[in-house]
Design an enzyme around this catalytic site. Sequence first.
Site, PDB file in Angstrom:
ATOM      1  N   ALA A   1      38.774  33.798  46.647  1.00 60.07           N
ATOM      2  CA  ALA A   1      38.200  34.821  45.777  1.00 60.07           C
ATOM      3  C   ALA A   1      38.811  34.723  44.391  1.00 60.07           C
ATOM      4  O   ALA A   1      39.905  34.180  44.205  1.00 60.07           O
ATOM      5  CB  ALA A   1      38.441  36.214  46.369  1.00 60.07           C
ATOM      6  N   ASP A   2      38.085  35.262  43.430  1.00 64.42           N
ATOM      7  CA  ASP A   2      38.590  35.354  42.069  1.00 64.42           C
ATOM      8  C   ASP A   2      38.020  36.624  41.442  1.00 64.42           C
ATOM      9  O   ASP A   2      36.847  36.941  41.636  1.00 64.42           O
ATOM     10  CB  ASP A   2      38.176  34.138  41.236  1.00 64.42           C
ATOM     11  CG  ASP A   2      38.968  34.067  39.945  1.00 64.42           C
ATOM     12  OD1 ASP A   2      40.098  33.559  39.980  1.00 64.42           O
ATOM     13  OD2 ASP A   2      38.464  34.552  38.902  1.00 64.42           O
ATOM     14  N   THR A   3      38.876  37.338  40.732  1.00 64.44           N
ATOM     15  CA  THR A   3      38.466  38.584  40.096  1.00 64.44           C
ATOM     16  C   THR A   3      38.606  38.452  38.590  1.00 64.44           C
ATOM     17  O   THR A   3      39.637  37.977  38.101  1.00 64.44           O
ATOM     18  CB  THR A   3      39.324  39.761  40.605  1.00 64.44           C
ATOM     19  OG1 THR A   3      39.179  39.861  42.021  1.00 64.44           O
ATOM     20  CG2 THR A   3      38.902  41.076  39.956  1.00 64.44           C
TER      21      THR A   3
END
Length: 186
Positions: free
Chosen positions: A68-70
């Site tokens: 994931a990446d935010t």
Amino acid sequence: MRLILGSKSPRRQELLRSMGIEFEIRTEDTDESFPIEIPPKDVAGYLARKKALALSATLRSDEFILCADTIVILEDKILGKPADKTEASHMLNMLSGKQHEVITGVCLMSLKKEHVFSVTTRVTFCDLHPETIEYYIENYKPLDKAGAYGIQEWIGSIAVSRIDGSYFNVVGLPTHETYRAIQAFK
């Protein structure tokens, strides 16, 4: 199928555990650059997939990975992780009194398939005084967080006046959507 979490983030680990999901951690340092022609709203999904691809060679047939990446977007500009306290202060001043978007991209990948999705949450900050920003930076050291803040920290309690969407997405993993995606992916 065994889940491999491709992240060192203690927040993502805690959120997966809170969903009752067992996982193993496996990480690879990955360059987080992206082509400038990618629309800002697509960057988080692009980076999540890039992280998963970096680990894909380590996967066995009975495993799948979650990466994931935010990112934080203010007025079509991505606010990444600040390089130093000065940049963190600048970012928080930019966010003060405004609404911004937090987008988390998630990639599930096995040897046979992949699924990438993103979730957007709109967050509104009240006006922040310079002393508030300085206190937060000195005491919470948010240099490892997109947009220079963690909603689960003190700043989230005192500065967020409105949130539209998933709180957990802002923490770093949209739990509802991720749980459903994992169940469908297995």
